[in-house]
Design an enzyme around this catalytic site. Structure first.
Site, PDB file in Angstrom:
ATOM      1  N   THR A 192      -2.166   1.781   6.491  1.00  0.00           N
ATOM      2  CA  THR A 192      -1.773   0.545   5.824  1.00  0.00           C
ATOM      3  C   THR A 192      -1.785  -0.559   6.869  1.00  0.00           C
ATOM      4  OG1 THR A 192      -0.065  -0.559   4.501  1.00  0.00           O
ATOM      5  CG2 THR A 192       0.710   0.926   6.205  1.00  0.00           C
ATOM      6  N   GLY A 193      -1.838  -1.799   6.421  1.00  0.00           N
ATOM      7  CA  GLY A 193      -1.811  -2.908   7.372  1.00  0.00           C
ATOM      8  C   GLY A 193      -2.938  -3.887   7.130  1.00  0.00           C
TER       9      GLY A 193
ATOM     10  N   VAL B 282     -12.549  -6.613  -0.757  1.00  0.00           N
ATOM     11  CA  VAL B 282     -12.207  -5.193  -0.673  1.00  0.00           C
ATOM     12  C   VAL B 282     -11.685  -4.942   0.732  1.00  0.00           C
ATOM     13  CG1 VAL B 282     -13.108  -2.842  -0.734  1.00  0.00           C
ATOM     14  CG2 VAL B 282     -13.906  -4.520  -2.400  1.00  0.00           C
TER      15      VAL B 282
ATOM     16  N   THR C  21       0.840  -1.207   0.000  1.00  0.00           N
ATOM     17  CA  THR C  21       0.000   0.000   0.000  1.00  0.00           C
ATOM     18  C   THR C  21       0.873   1.254   0.000  1.00  0.00           C
ATOM     19  OG1 THR C  21      -1.805  -1.084   1.115  1.00  0.00           O
ATOM     20  CG2 THR C  21      -1.722   1.295   1.328  1.00  0.00           C
TER      21      THR C  21
HETATM   22  N1  ASP Z   1      -4.479  -2.486   3.921  1.00  0.00           N
HETATM   23  C1  ASP Z   1      -4.298  -3.271   2.722  1.00  0.00           C
HETATM   24  C2  ASP Z   1      -5.449  -4.244   2.624  1.00  0.00           C
HETATM   25  O1  ASP Z   1      -5.777  -4.882   3.610  1.00  0.00           O
HETATM   26  C3  ASP Z   1      -3.007  -4.003   2.681  1.00  0.00           C
HETATM   27  C4  ASP Z   1      -1.789  -3.151   2.945  1.00  0.00           C
HETATM   28  O2  ASP Z   1      -1.857  -2.125   3.606  1.00  0.00           O
HETATM   29  O3  ASP Z   1      -0.698  -3.485   2.487  1.00  0.00           O
HETATM   30  O4  ASP Z   1      -5.987  -4.407   1.554  1.00  0.00           O
END
Ligand code: ASP
Length: 213
Positions: free
Chosen positions: A144-145, A123, A94
């Site tokens: 992010t996460g 999603v 992300t």
């Molecule tokens: N938050 C993103 C998701 O769960 C993944 C990420 O942040 O890398 O789709």
């Protein structure tokens, strides 16, 4: 999303290498979020569809992920149709950005390949207002996460609200991240008082501040 309340988002789109450009087009419509086939047709209308395959890195990540899923058959195989890849980049990666202009107007944008493993059609938090991003005149925040946990806690809105109520950005991010338990997460925020970035994990996360003009 901008601090004057304009929002544009897209979800579950393929073959759009620059989804934030597409989200900006959505922002010009009466809608907030376009998904799947409708988002793709809207992207075609604006010349933003450009089929691209997975990078070697994404393909490798997908293969690792598939091996892991096969090693845990009870957990994944009853659900997973394997249709998510290799056509879709399986890595997370992300990217979030928060910005303030000279007049103090704020904006936030983010973009993601999602999480691994995931079902086709999943999603995450990234295109969901209040979850992967939030912005008001008080602050702009991007997350992010682990998307599902971020959604449950509406993480970006939570961090935003702490700033709006007077916390420093550092304290606001730490308070919001404390809700995440074992789930990894990172946040960035900007407001008139400054910028901050924080994560509850050693994440492959980089944080840059740039000033112009
Ligand atoms: N938050 C993103 C998701 O769960 C993944 C990420 O942040 O890398 O789709």
């Amino acid at each position: 999303m901008t601090s004057d309340g304009r929002i544009g988002a897209v979800a579950a789109v393929r073959d759009v290498p620059h989804p934030i450009r597409l989200a900006l087009r959505v922002l010009e419509t009466p809608h907030v979020l376009l998904a799947g086939e409708g988002a793709r047709r809207f992207a075609e209308l604006h010349g933003l569809v450009e089929p691209f395959g997975p990078s070697p890195h994404a393909r490798e990540a997908y293969e690792r992920c598939r091996a892991r899923a096969q090693a845990e058959p009870d957990r994944w195989l009853p659900h997973w149709n394997f249709a998510t890849a290799p056509d879709v980049p399986a890595a997370c990666d992300t990217i979030g950005a928060v910005a303030m202009d000279r007049e103090g107007r704020l904006a936030v944008a983010n973009s993601t390949g999602g999480a691994s493993p995931m079902l086709l059609g999943r999603v995450g938090d990234s295109p969901l207002v209040g979850c992967g991003f939030y912005c008001s005149p008080a602050a702009a925040v991007a997350a992010t996460g682990h998307g599902e946990t971020i959604i449950r806690h509406m993480l970006s809105r939570a961090a935003h609200d702490h700033i709006a109520q007077g916390d420093t950005a550092e304290r606001a991010l730490a308070r919001a991240l404390a809700k995440m338990g074992d789930a990894p997460a990172g946040l960035i925020a900007i407001h008139r008082g400054g910028v901050a970035g924080a994560s509850n994990r050693t994440m492959p996360c980089s944080f840059r501040v740039a000033a112009r003009g």
